[in-house]
Design an enzyme around this catalytic site. Structure first.
Site, PDB file in Angstrom:
ATOM      1  N   TYR A 168      -0.643  -4.614  -4.052  1.00  0.00           N
ATOM      2  CA  TYR A 168      -0.421  -3.620  -2.986  1.00  0.00           C
ATOM      3  C   TYR A 168      -1.311  -2.405  -3.233  1.00  0.00           C
ATOM      4  CZ  TYR A 168       1.859   0.385  -0.716  1.00  0.00           C
ATOM      5  OH  TYR A 168       2.103   1.538  -0.003  1.00  0.00           O
ATOM      6  N   TRP A 208       6.908   7.879  -2.486  1.00  0.00           N
ATOM      7  CA  TRP A 208       8.368   7.778  -2.393  1.00  0.00           C
ATOM      8  C   TRP A 208       8.875   8.166  -1.001  1.00  0.00           C
ATOM      9  CZ3 TRP A 208      10.976  10.068  -7.446  1.00  0.00           C
ATOM     10  CH2 TRP A 208      10.297   9.604  -8.570  1.00  0.00           C
TER      11      TRP A 208
HETATM   12  N1  NAP Z   1       7.379   3.450   1.847  1.00  0.00           N
HETATM   13  C1  NAP Z   1       6.940   4.144   0.807  1.00  0.00           C
HETATM   14  O1  NAP Z   1       7.684   4.458  -0.147  1.00  0.00           O
HETATM   15  C2  NAP Z   1       5.497   4.591   0.767  1.00  0.00           C
HETATM   16  C3  NAP Z   1       5.062   5.321  -0.350  1.00  0.00           C
HETATM   17  C4  NAP Z   1       3.739   5.754  -0.374  1.00  0.00           C
HETATM   18  C5  NAP Z   1       2.884   5.458   0.673  1.00  0.00           C
HETATM   19  N2  NAP Z   1       3.338   4.733   1.735  1.00  0.00           N
HETATM   20  C6  NAP Z   1       2.412   4.449   2.844  1.00  0.00           C
HETATM   21  O2  NAP Z   1       2.902   5.144   3.982  1.00  0.00           O
HETATM   22  C7  NAP Z   1       2.565   4.422   5.165  1.00  0.00           C
HETATM   23  C8  NAP Z   1       3.805   4.256   6.033  1.00  0.00           C
HETATM   24  O3  NAP Z   1       4.785   3.542   5.294  1.00  0.00           O
HETATM   25  P1  NAP Z   1       6.184   3.122   5.912  1.00  0.00           P
HETATM   26  O4  NAP Z   1       7.187   3.183   4.832  1.00  0.00           O
HETATM   27  O5  NAP Z   1       6.392   3.840   7.204  1.00  0.00           O
HETATM   28  O6  NAP Z   1       5.874   1.582   6.210  1.00  0.00           O
HETATM   29  P2  NAP Z   1       6.754   0.539   7.060  1.00  0.00           P
HETATM   30  O7  NAP Z   1       8.090   1.108   7.341  1.00  0.00           O
HETATM   31  O8  NAP Z   1       6.651  -0.766   6.335  1.00  0.00           O
HETATM   32  O9  NAP Z   1       5.956   0.474   8.427  1.00  0.00           O
HETATM   33  C9  NAP Z   1       4.728  -0.193   8.574  1.00  0.00           C
HETATM   34  C10 NAP Z   1       4.648  -0.700   9.991  1.00  0.00           C
HETATM   35  O10 NAP Z   1       3.385  -1.362  10.158  1.00  0.00           O
HETATM   36  C11 NAP Z   1       3.648  -2.565  10.884  1.00  0.00           C
HETATM   37  N3  NAP Z   1       2.574  -3.543  10.694  1.00  0.00           N
HETATM   38  C12 NAP Z   1       2.489  -4.522   9.755  1.00  0.00           C
HETATM   39  N4  NAP Z   1       1.376  -5.250   9.971  1.00  0.00           N
HETATM   40  C13 NAP Z   1       0.753  -4.734  11.052  1.00  0.00           C
HETATM   41  C14 NAP Z   1      -0.418  -5.073  11.757  1.00  0.00           C
HETATM   42  N5  NAP Z   1      -1.188  -6.110  11.388  1.00  0.00           N
HETATM   43  N6  NAP Z   1      -0.771  -4.334  12.830  1.00  0.00           N
HETATM   44  C15 NAP Z   1       0.000  -3.302  13.226  1.00  0.00           C
HETATM   45  N7  NAP Z   1       1.148  -2.936  12.615  1.00  0.00           N
HETATM   46  C16 NAP Z   1       1.509  -3.646  11.519  1.00  0.00           C
HETATM   47  C17 NAP Z   1       4.959  -3.032  10.315  1.00  0.00           C
HETATM   48  O11 NAP Z   1       5.531  -4.035  11.126  1.00  0.00           O
HETATM   49  P3  NAP Z   1       6.492  -5.144  10.411  1.00  0.00           P
HETATM   50  O12 NAP Z   1       7.647  -4.396   9.853  1.00  0.00           O
HETATM   51  O13 NAP Z   1       6.822  -6.048  11.551  1.00  0.00           O
HETATM   52  O14 NAP Z   1       5.655  -5.796   9.347  1.00  0.00           O
HETATM   53  C18 NAP Z   1       5.751  -1.732  10.327  1.00  0.00           C
HETATM   54  O15 NAP Z   1       6.316  -1.475  11.580  1.00  0.00           O
HETATM   55  C19 NAP Z   1       1.924   3.127   4.690  1.00  0.00           C
HETATM   56  O16 NAP Z   1       0.534   3.256   4.735  1.00  0.00           O
HETATM   57  C20 NAP Z   1       2.360   2.998   3.247  1.00  0.00           C
HETATM   58  O17 NAP Z   1       1.426   2.266   2.483  1.00  0.00           O
HETATM   59  C21 NAP Z   1       4.633   4.305   1.809  1.00  0.00           C
END
Ligand code: NAP
Length: 286
Positions: A131, A156
């Site tokens: 990842y 986080w």
């Molecule tokens: N969550 C954390 O703790 C965390 C920490 C640090 C950084 N981040 C970063 O912050 C950002 C937002 O995270 P988040 O927690 O909001 O993520 P999330 O809840 O997993 O949301 C990601 C969204 O992207 C969608 N997606 C997946 N594949 C796709 C595609 N091919 N085309 C278009 N949309 C697609 C997902 O749909 P599905 O659910 O249907 O797959 C989901 O709705 C990300 O870049 C992540 O790497 C997150």
């Protein structure tokens, strides 16, 4: 004559960050938002992305789409790379063609280094999981293709939307008498609506291109975070601090996620809430 509204495309808008943008839409009537998730715009589909940008011609694209199943990524490397590396590449190419500014979200996992040091955007990167590698590769694709980018490394992430640590702790604390929580990974939680609000506030000041860290203020462990959640929610569950080595996961987690926010604060003159203030707000909304 009426001023033309800025068109802001948000990808991955059903995720927790994406939904945070949706919740803020009424506060930004000067922006024309277009919210998409994979069903409307699959960011891994180069042709579809290019065509979508040709038709919509956005001024800004905020990429909140990602593959975020950190442990599953160890066995789904290709899918993870296509969403986290090829997706941002496709968006950068489309932004370049349409003269659109790309705001992309990345992660503290790209650092995974430097013991107890505070991590600036110039700290060495050393991603340890598939990842984390895919997220760093996504950043690099963008930087190679597009000058007009802002990359925000956050950590986080939690919110009232979707699945996250806060909701998991509340659920488990209601089911069990005792919970073990890791106490030797140190960083800062980030309330997703704080990050979304910051992005929408800085968007018009966006000639300060580059990489920025963003999380809430204050450094704590996951154990500290869980302790505060239990306390505020008044739950009867005792917490036991454990080491990362006592809780093995398929993908390794960084022990040090102490992000310096100096660069983003100075570049955009923003104030960042303390983690416990934002946690209180989130818990009121859950
Ligand atoms: N969550 C954390 O703790 C965390 C920490 C640090 C950084 N981040 C970063 O912050 C950002 C937002 O995270 P988040 O927690 O909001 O993520 P999330 O809840 O997993 O949301 C990601 C969204 O992207 C969608 N997606 C997946 N594949 C796709 C595609 N091919 N085309 C278009 N949309 C697609 C997902 O749909 P599905 O659910 O249907 O797959 C989901 O709705 C990300 O870049 C992540 O790497 C997150």
């Amino acid at each position: 004559m009426q001023k033309k509204k800025l068109i802001i495309l948000v990808t991955g808008s059903n995720g927790q960050l994406g939904r945070s943008f949706k919740s803020l839409q009424p506060d930004f009537p000067d922006y024309d938002f277009i919210f998409t998730d994979v069903d409307e715009l699959d960011i891994t589909d180069h042709k579809a992305v290019s065509e979508f940008f040709r038709v919509v011609n956005p001024d800004f694209c905020i990429n909140a789409a990602a593959y975020t199943a950190v442990d599953k990524a160890e066995t789904e490397k290709e899918l993870c790379a296509s969403i986290n590396k090829t997706g941002p590449k496709n968006l950068a190419l489309a932004c370049q063609k349409s003269d659109c500014i790309l705001i992309h979200i990345s992660t503290d996992y790209v650092y995974d280094c430097c013991d107890n040091e505070i991590l600036s955007e110039n700290s060495p990167v050393s991603p340890k999981s598939w990842y984390a590698i895919s997220k760093l590769e996504g950043e690099r694709e963008i930087i190679n293709i597009l000058k007009n980018h802002i990359i925000i490394r956050t950590s986080w992430l939690y919110s009232e939307f979707g699945h996250n640590f806060v909701k998991t702790i509340i659920r488990l604390a209601k089911e069990r008498k005792e919970l073990k929580v890791v106490n030797d990974q140190i960083g800062s939680p980030t309330y997703a609506p704080d990050l979304a609000l910051t992005i929408l506030n800085i968007i018009n000041n966006s000639c300060n291109f580059g990489i920025y860290n963003y999380s809430n203020e204050g450094f704590i462990s996951w154990y500290d975070f869980a302790t505060e959640i239990i306390k505020i929610k008044n739950l009867e569950c005792s917490l036991m601090p454990i080491n990362t080595s006592d809780y093995p996961t398929p993908a390794p987690r960084p022990k040090n996620s102490r992000l310096s926010k100096e660069k983003i604060i100075n570049a955009f003159h923003i104030a960042i809430p303390q983690w416990f203030e934002s946690l209180k707000i989130c818990l009121e909304r859950i």
